[in-house]
Design a protein around this motif. Structure first.
Motif, mmCIF file in Angstrom:
data_model
loop_
_atom_site.group_PDB
_atom_site.id
_atom_site.type_symbol
_atom_site.label_atom_id
_atom_site.label_comp_id
_atom_site.label_asym_id
_atom_site.label_seq_id
_atom_site.Cartn_x
_atom_site.Cartn_y
_atom_site.Cartn_z
ATOM 1 N N ARG A 16 -11.297 -14.686 -11.702
ATOM 2 C CA ARG A 16 -10.846 -15.830 -10.895
ATOM 3 C C ARG A 16 -9.424 -15.675 -10.375
ATOM 4 N NH1 ARG A 16 -14.736 -18.926 -8.762
ATOM 5 N NH2 ARG A 16 -16.220 -19.591 -10.315
ATOM 6 N N ASP A 17 -8.487 -15.293 -11.254
ATOM 7 C CA ASP A 17 -7.074 -15.223 -10.875
ATOM 8 C C ASP A 17 -6.419 -13.986 -11.455
ATOM 9 O OD1 ASP A 17 -6.820 -17.976 -9.684
ATOM 10 O OD2 ASP A 17 -7.362 -18.544 -11.726
ATOM 11 N N ARG A 18 -5.280 -13.628 -10.854
ATOM 12 C CA ARG A 18 -4.483 -12.515 -11.363
ATOM 13 C C ARG A 18 -3.049 -12.976 -11.574
ATOM 14 N NH1 ARG A 18 -4.252 -12.399 -6.080
ATOM 15 N NH2 ARG A 18 -2.413 -11.688 -4.959
ATOM 16 N N TYR A 19 -2.374 -12.306 -12.504
ATOM 17 C CA TYR A 19 -0.947 -12.514 -12.740
ATOM 18 C C TYR A 19 -0.340 -11.140 -12.999
ATOM 19 C CZ TYR A 19 3.366 -13.175 -15.329
ATOM 20 O OH TYR A 19 4.664 -13.089 -15.749
ATOM 21 N N TRP A 20 0.703 -10.811 -12.249
ATOM 22 C CA TRP A 20 1.434 -9.558 -12.441
ATOM 23 C C TRP A 20 2.892 -9.861 -12.741
ATOM 24 C CZ3 TRP A 20 -0.862 -5.073 -13.015
ATOM 25 C CH2 TRP A 20 -2.080 -4.836 -12.402
ATOM 26 N N ARG A 21 3.447 -9.086 -13.648
ATOM 27 C CA ARG A 21 4.883 -9.116 -13.937
ATOM 28 C C ARG A 21 5.395 -7.702 -13.659
ATOM 29 N NH1 ARG A 21 8.673 -12.005 -17.339
ATOM 30 N NH2 ARG A 21 10.212 -10.529 -18.121
ATOM 31 N N GLY A 32 13.781 -0.880 -12.353
ATOM 32 C CA GLY A 32 14.652 -0.110 -13.233
ATOM 33 C C GLY A 32 15.934 -0.811 -13.641
ATOM 34 N N PHE A 33 16.296 -1.886 -12.941
ATOM 35 C CA PHE A 33 17.478 -2.672 -13.305
ATOM 36 C C PHE A 33 17.111 -3.892 -14.139
ATOM 37 C CE2 PHE A 33 19.286 -0.942 -9.158
ATOM 38 C CZ PHE A 33 20.039 0.037 -9.791
ATOM 39 N N GLY A 34 15.824 -4.058 -14.446
ATOM 40 C CA GLY A 34 15.387 -5.199 -15.245
ATOM 41 C C GLY A 34 15.092 -6.447 -14.427
ATOM 42 N N ARG A 35 15.138 -6.338 -13.109
ATOM 43 C CA ARG A 35 14.799 -7.481 -12.253
ATOM 44 C C ARG A 35 13.286 -7.680 -12.272
ATOM 45 N NH1 ARG A 35 18.585 -5.193 -7.550
ATOM 46 N NH2 ARG A 35 16.996 -3.611 -7.793
ATOM 47 N N VAL A 36 12.875 -8.941 -12.405
ATOM 48 C CA VAL A 36 11.457 -9.264 -12.566
ATOM 49 C C VAL A 36 10.927 -9.998 -11.342
ATOM 50 C CG1 VAL A 36 9.781 -10.586 -13.934
ATOM 51 C CG2 VAL A 36 11.656 -9.377 -15.078
ATOM 52 N N GLN A 37 9.749 -9.578 -10.913
ATOM 53 C CA GLN A 37 9.021 -10.277 -9.859
ATOM 54 C C GLN A 37 7.664 -10.656 -10.439
ATOM 55 O OE1 GLN A 37 8.019 -7.859 -6.455
ATOM 56 N NE2 GLN A 37 7.020 -9.537 -5.419
ATOM 57 N N GLU A 38 7.260 -11.913 -10.257
ATOM 58 C CA GLU A 38 5.954 -12.361 -10.736
ATOM 59 C C GLU A 38 5.057 -12.663 -9.544
ATOM 60 O OE1 GLU A 38 7.208 -15.590 -13.344
ATOM 61 O OE2 GLU A 38 6.744 -14.283 -15.042
ATOM 62 N N VAL A 39 3.808 -12.238 -9.661
ATOM 63 C CA VAL A 39 2.826 -12.449 -8.600
ATOM 64 C C VAL A 39 1.608 -13.131 -9.213
ATOM 65 C CG1 VAL A 39 1.344 -11.334 -6.886
ATOM 66 C CG2 VAL A 39 3.606 -10.372 -7.392
ATOM 67 N N ARG A 40 1.212 -14.252 -8.637
ATOM 68 C CA ARG A 40 0.025 -14.989 -9.088
ATOM 69 C C ARG A 40 -0.855 -15.270 -7.880
ATOM 70 N NH1 ARG A 40 1.274 -17.297 -14.171
ATOM 71 N NH2 ARG A 40 3.510 -17.329 -14.550
ATOM 72 N N GLY A 41 -2.157 -15.332 -8.112
ATOM 73 C CA GLY A 41 -3.024 -15.689 -7.007
ATOM 74 C C GLY A 41 -4.485 -15.571 -7.374
ATOM 75 N N PRO A 42 -5.336 -16.047 -6.481
ATOM 76 C CA PRO A 42 -6.777 -15.973 -6.726
ATOM 77 C C PRO A 42 -7.296 -14.549 -6.541
ATOM 78 C CG PRO A 42 -6.354 -16.939 -4.580
ATOM 79 C CD PRO A 42 -5.018 -16.741 -5.236
ATOM 80 N N GLY A 43 -8.175 -14.130 -7.432
ATOM 81 C CA GLY A 43 -8.860 -12.847 -7.293
ATOM 82 C C GLY A 43 -7.947 -11.651 -7.180
ATOM 83 N N VAL A 44 -8.543 -10.555 -6.683
ATOM 84 C CA VAL A 44 -7.827 -9.305 -6.434
ATOM 85 C C VAL A 44 -8.301 -8.762 -5.094
ATOM 86 C CG1 VAL A 44 -7.380 -8.671 -8.842
ATOM 87 C CG2 VAL A 44 -9.542 -8.007 -7.794
ATOM 88 N N VAL A 45 -7.401 -8.250 -4.308
ATOM 89 C CA VAL A 45 -7.672 -7.714 -2.970
ATOM 90 C C VAL A 45 -8.662 -8.584 -2.189
ATOM 91 C CG1 VAL A 45 -6.999 -5.337 -3.494
ATOM 92 C CG2 VAL A 45 -9.384 -5.999 -3.826
ATOM 93 N N GLY A 46 -8.463 -9.895 -2.261
ATOM 94 C CA GLY A 46 -9.293 -10.824 -1.512
ATOM 95 C C GLY A 46 -10.676 -11.078 -2.087
ATOM 96 N N GLU A 47 -10.929 -10.610 -3.291
ATOM 97 C CA GLU A 47 -12.248 -10.785 -3.906
ATOM 98 C C GLU A 47 -12.130 -11.436 -5.276
ATOM 99 O OE1 GLU A 47 -15.139 -7.593 -3.603
ATOM 100 O OE2 GLU A 47 -13.714 -6.463 -2.384
ATOM 101 N N GLN A 48 -13.203 -12.101 -5.680
ATOM 102 C CA GLN A 48 -13.340 -12.647 -7.028
ATOM 103 C C GLN A 48 -14.657 -12.084 -7.580
ATOM 104 O OE1 GLN A 48 -12.943 -16.919 -6.219
ATOM 105 N NE2 GLN A 48 -10.910 -16.842 -7.139
ATOM 106 N N PRO A 49 -14.619 -10.812 -7.994
ATOM 107 C CA PRO A 49 -15.860 -10.131 -8.358
ATOM 108 C C PRO A 49 -16.555 -10.722 -9.579
ATOM 109 C CG PRO A 49 -13.976 -8.826 -9.016
ATOM 110 C CD PRO A 49 -13.453 -9.965 -8.192
ATOM 111 N N VAL A 50 -17.894 -10.702 -9.533
ATOM 112 C CA VAL A 50 -18.744 -11.080 -10.664
ATOM 113 C C VAL A 50 -19.199 -9.788 -11.322
ATOM 114 C CG1 VAL A 50 -20.905 -12.168 -11.362
ATOM 115 C CG2 VAL A 50 -19.499 -13.214 -9.565
#
Length: 130
Positions: A48-53, A57-75
């Motif tokens: 259903r959803d993905r979360y990336w942290r 290399g400097f310890g700066r963090v970017q968080e990404v959240r959203g539905p599915g992966v590459v536009g799909e919600q595979p079964v």
């Protein structure tokens, strides 16, 4: 290859540095990562959803959240797998990524599947001897 299994869902990741899309002189480094999600269990699940942290290399963090992966919600039925490729740029020659997928059973139960932490390494990072 990096692997992690949560509740009989195996996630494997293989990162690749993309030299041809990177510009080290401009502090721009790009990686692709190939992900395989395999249902080794006995119940059908849907991603259903993905979360990336993403940490550079400097310890700066970017968080990404959203539905599915590459536009799909595979079964994924038992024994099935889904593969996709995505990518990320960083301003440093190395970093690390990790995350989770939120899966849902046919009965509507949600659970988190861990994505293994994986290293983003380029040939442009300084070598350190400890």
């Amino acid at each position: 290859m990096y692997d992690k299994t949560t509740r009989e869902i195996r996630v494997s990741v293989r990162p690749t540095f993309l030299e041809d899309q990177s510009s080290p002189d401009e502090n721009y480094y790009v990686w692709a990562y190939r992900v395989q999600i395999e249902n080794q269990g006995r119940e059908t699940v849907q991603l259903r959803d993905r979360y990336w942290r993403i940490t550079d290399g400097f310890g700066r963090v970017q968080e990404v959240r959203g539905p599915g992966v590459v536009g799909e919600q595979p079964v994924l039925k038992p024994g099935e797998r889904f593969e996709y490729t995505s990518g990320t740029p960083l301003a440093t020659p190395s970093g690390i990524m990790l995350g989770t997928y939120r899966m849902e059973t046919e009965e509507g139960e949600s659970f988190e599947v861990e994505i293994p932490a994986f290293s983003l390494d380029s040939p442009h990072q300084p070598i350190q001897i400890n």
